[in-house]
Design an enzyme around this catalytic site. Structure first.
Site, mmCIF file in Angstrom:
data_model
loop_
_atom_site.group_PDB
_atom_site.id
_atom_site.type_symbol
_atom_site.label_atom_id
_atom_site.label_comp_id
_atom_site.label_asym_id
_atom_site.label_seq_id
_atom_site.Cartn_x
_atom_site.Cartn_y
_atom_site.Cartn_z
ATOM 1 N N TYR A 104 19.712 31.466 47.333
ATOM 2 C CA TYR A 104 18.558 32.068 46.646
ATOM 3 C C TYR A 104 18.550 33.580 46.870
ATOM 4 O O TYR A 104 18.374 34.360 45.926
ATOM 5 C CB TYR A 104 17.272 31.430 47.174
ATOM 6 C CG TYR A 104 16.007 31.927 46.498
ATOM 7 C CD1 TYR A 104 15.660 31.479 45.227
ATOM 8 C CD2 TYR A 104 15.170 32.850 47.127
ATOM 9 C CE1 TYR A 104 14.505 31.930 44.599
ATOM 10 C CE2 TYR A 104 14.020 33.306 46.505
ATOM 11 C CZ TYR A 104 13.684 32.845 45.246
ATOM 12 O OH TYR A 104 12.548 33.296 44.621
HETATM 13 P P1 NDP Z 1 7.672 27.270 39.190
HETATM 14 O O1 NDP Z 1 8.603 26.182 39.630
HETATM 15 O O2 NDP Z 1 6.221 26.976 39.058
HETATM 16 O O3 NDP Z 1 8.160 27.876 37.834
HETATM 17 C C1 NDP Z 1 9.498 27.965 37.479
HETATM 18 C C2 NDP Z 1 9.548 28.030 35.986
HETATM 19 O O4 NDP Z 1 10.904 28.197 35.595
HETATM 20 C C3 NDP Z 1 9.033 26.761 35.353
HETATM 21 O O5 NDP Z 1 8.287 27.104 34.211
HETATM 22 C C4 NDP Z 1 10.308 26.036 34.957
HETATM 23 O O6 NDP Z 1 10.036 25.292 33.777
HETATM 24 C C5 NDP Z 1 11.221 27.211 34.646
HETATM 25 N N1 NDP Z 1 12.621 26.865 34.745
HETATM 26 C C6 NDP Z 1 13.309 26.477 35.847
HETATM 27 N N2 NDP Z 1 14.580 26.223 35.526
HETATM 28 C C7 NDP Z 1 14.705 26.465 34.203
HETATM 29 C C8 NDP Z 1 15.772 26.379 33.274
HETATM 30 N N3 NDP Z 1 16.996 25.993 33.651
HETATM 31 N N4 NDP Z 1 15.540 26.706 31.980
HETATM 32 C C9 NDP Z 1 14.303 27.089 31.580
HETATM 33 N N5 NDP Z 1 13.251 27.191 32.411
HETATM 34 C C10 NDP Z 1 13.456 26.874 33.703
HETATM 35 O O7 NDP Z 1 7.930 28.465 40.213
HETATM 36 P P2 NDP Z 1 7.260 29.890 40.411
HETATM 37 O O8 NDP Z 1 6.273 30.187 39.364
HETATM 38 O O9 NDP Z 1 6.882 29.938 41.829
HETATM 39 O O10 NDP Z 1 8.533 30.831 40.227
HETATM 40 C C11 NDP Z 1 8.745 31.626 39.089
HETATM 41 C C12 NDP Z 1 9.727 32.719 39.442
HETATM 42 O O11 NDP Z 1 9.186 33.508 40.493
HETATM 43 C C13 NDP Z 1 11.090 32.228 39.926
HETATM 44 O O12 NDP Z 1 12.104 33.051 39.408
HETATM 45 C C14 NDP Z 1 10.979 32.399 41.437
HETATM 46 O O13 NDP Z 1 12.234 32.571 42.054
HETATM 47 C C15 NDP Z 1 10.146 33.666 41.513
HETATM 48 N N6 NDP Z 1 9.472 33.844 42.792
HETATM 49 C C16 NDP Z 1 8.506 32.965 43.198
HETATM 50 C C17 NDP Z 1 7.874 33.152 44.410
HETATM 51 C C18 NDP Z 1 6.816 32.219 44.916
HETATM 52 O O14 NDP Z 1 6.459 32.331 46.094
HETATM 53 N N7 NDP Z 1 6.256 31.334 44.093
HETATM 54 C C19 NDP Z 1 8.228 34.285 45.292
HETATM 55 C C20 NDP Z 1 9.257 35.130 44.753
HETATM 56 C C21 NDP Z 1 9.847 34.918 43.549
HETATM 57 P P3 NDP Z 1 10.673 23.881 33.366
HETATM 58 O O15 NDP Z 1 10.849 23.095 34.627
HETATM 59 O O16 NDP Z 1 9.648 23.326 32.435
HETATM 60 O O17 NDP Z 1 11.931 24.233 32.681
#
Ligand code: NDP
Length: 266
Positions: free
Chosen positions: A170
C-alpha cells in the site's frame, strides 16, 4: 441539460467552487468518494460517478438528483482500460466535456508484516491503486486536452509520504500515485491541466470502522500520534479535493496536500 446544477442547498450559488464543471469521481460508491460526490455536486458540479457496485452508485445518484444535481453512473473497474475509457466517454457524451476528476478508487489491505504477506497481494494493490490511477489519468488528460484544460486530483494517502506500519505494498502504491501526480503535472501544466494529490490521514469510512472494531486501541493510538487528535471525516478529504479541482487553486499544480490533522508534520 442545464449549465449548472440548480438549487444545491448549503453553498450560495455565487460562492460555489465548481459551478457548471463536469466532474468524474472514481470510487464513488462509498467512503471518501461518496462524500466527494455530495460535496462536488453541492459545489455546482455535474458528476459522473464510477465504481463497481451498481446499486450503491444508483442510490447515491438518485439522492443527488433529488437535491437538484445532475449525476450519471458508470459501473466500471479502474483496472480495466476499456472501462475507464468508457467512463470518460460517458462524461463527454452526456455533458459535452470533462473539466475535473477525482481519482479516488483505491484499496488498502495488509496490516501484515512484509515477509508474511500473501503472494499476489502486491499485484492486487498495485493494480487498483497504481494502474487504476494510470488508466484514469490517460483518458482524463486526453479529454481535457480536447476541451482546453482541466484539473485532476489523485487520492494518495499519508502512506504516500511516509512509511505507515505493516502495509508495504500500500505504501509503495501510494508513493507511486504521488510520482504519477508530479509527472503528469509537469507534463501538462503548459497545456492548462493541473494535477495534484491529497494525502488523507486515517478517515472514518466503513473499512476503517471495521479495522477499528477489530483492533481495540488502534484508534486511540492514532489519535495520540496526530496533533489534531481525532479521525478525519470523509467530507474533510472531499473538501480538499474540491478546492484543488476548483479554479480557486488556479496556480497550484504537482502538490500533495496532506489532510491529516498534522500527522505527517510531526
Ligand atoms: P472505501 O473502500 O470506502 O472506498 C473505496 C472505493 O473505491 C469504493 O467506492 C470502491 O467501489 C472503489 N473501488 C475499489 N476498487 C475499485 C476498482 N477496481 N474499480 C473501481 N472502483 C474501485 O475506502 P475509502 O473511502 O476509505 O478510500 C478511498 C480512497 O482513499 C482510497 O484510495 C484509499 O487508499 C484512500 N485513503 C483512505 C484513507 C482512510 O483512512 N479511509 C486514508 C488514506 C487514503 P466498488 O467496491 O463499488 O468498486
Amino acid at each position: 441539460m442545464t449549465e449548472e446544477s440548480p438549487a444545491m442547498s448549503a453553498t450560495p450559488k455565487e460562492h460555489r467552487l465548481l459551478p457548471g464543471k463536469v466532474a468524474l469521481i472514481t470510487g464513488a460508491s462509498s467512503g471518501i468518494g461518496a462524500a466527494a460526490a455530495r460535496v462536488f455536486a453541492r459545489e455546482g458540479a455535474r458528476v459522473v460517478l464510477l465504481a463497481r457496485r451498481a446499486e450503491r452508485l444508483e442510490s447515491l445518484a438518485a439522492e443527488l438528483r433529488a437535491d437538484g444535481a445532475e449525476a450519471e453512473c458508470v459501473v466500471a473497474d479502474v483496472t480495466s482500460a476499456a472501462d475507464t475509457a468508457r467512463a470518460t466517454a460517458r462524461a463527454v457524451s452526456r455533458f459535452g466535456r470533462l473539466d475535473v476528476a477525482f481519482n479516488n478508487a483505491g484499496y488498502g489491505v495488509g496490516r501484515t508484516p512484509l515477509h508474511l504477506m500473501a503472494d499476489g497481494l502486491y499485484d492486487e494493490i498495485m493494480e487498483v491503486n497504481v494502474r487504476g490511477v494510470w488508466n484514469c489519468l490517460r483518458d482524463e488528460l486526453a479529454a481535457m486536452l480536447e476541451s482546453g484544460g482541466g484539473a485532476i486530483v489523485n487520492n494518495a494517502s499519508v502512506g504516500g509520504l511516509l512509511a505507515t506500519p505493516v502495509a508495504a505494498p500500500y505504501v509503495a502504491s501510494k508513493h507511486a500515485v504521488i510520482g504519477l501526480t508530479k509527472a503528469a503535472a509537469a507534463e501538462y501544466a503548459a497545456q492548462g491541466i493541473r494535477v495534484n494529490a491529497v494525502a488523507p490521514g486515517t478517515t472514518r469510512t466503513e473499512v476503517v470502522g471495521e479495522w477499528f472494531a477489530n483492533n481495540p486501541g488502534i484508534e486511540e493510538a492514532l489519535h495520540a500520534a496526530t496533533p489534531q487528535p481525532r479521525t478525519a471525516e470523509p467530507e474533510e478529504i472531499a473538501e480538499a479535493a474540491a478546492f484543488l479541482c476548483s479554479d480557486r487553486a488556479s496556480f497550484v499544480t504537482g502538490v500533495t496536500m496532506p489532510v491529516d490533522g498534522g500527522f505527517t508534520m510531526v
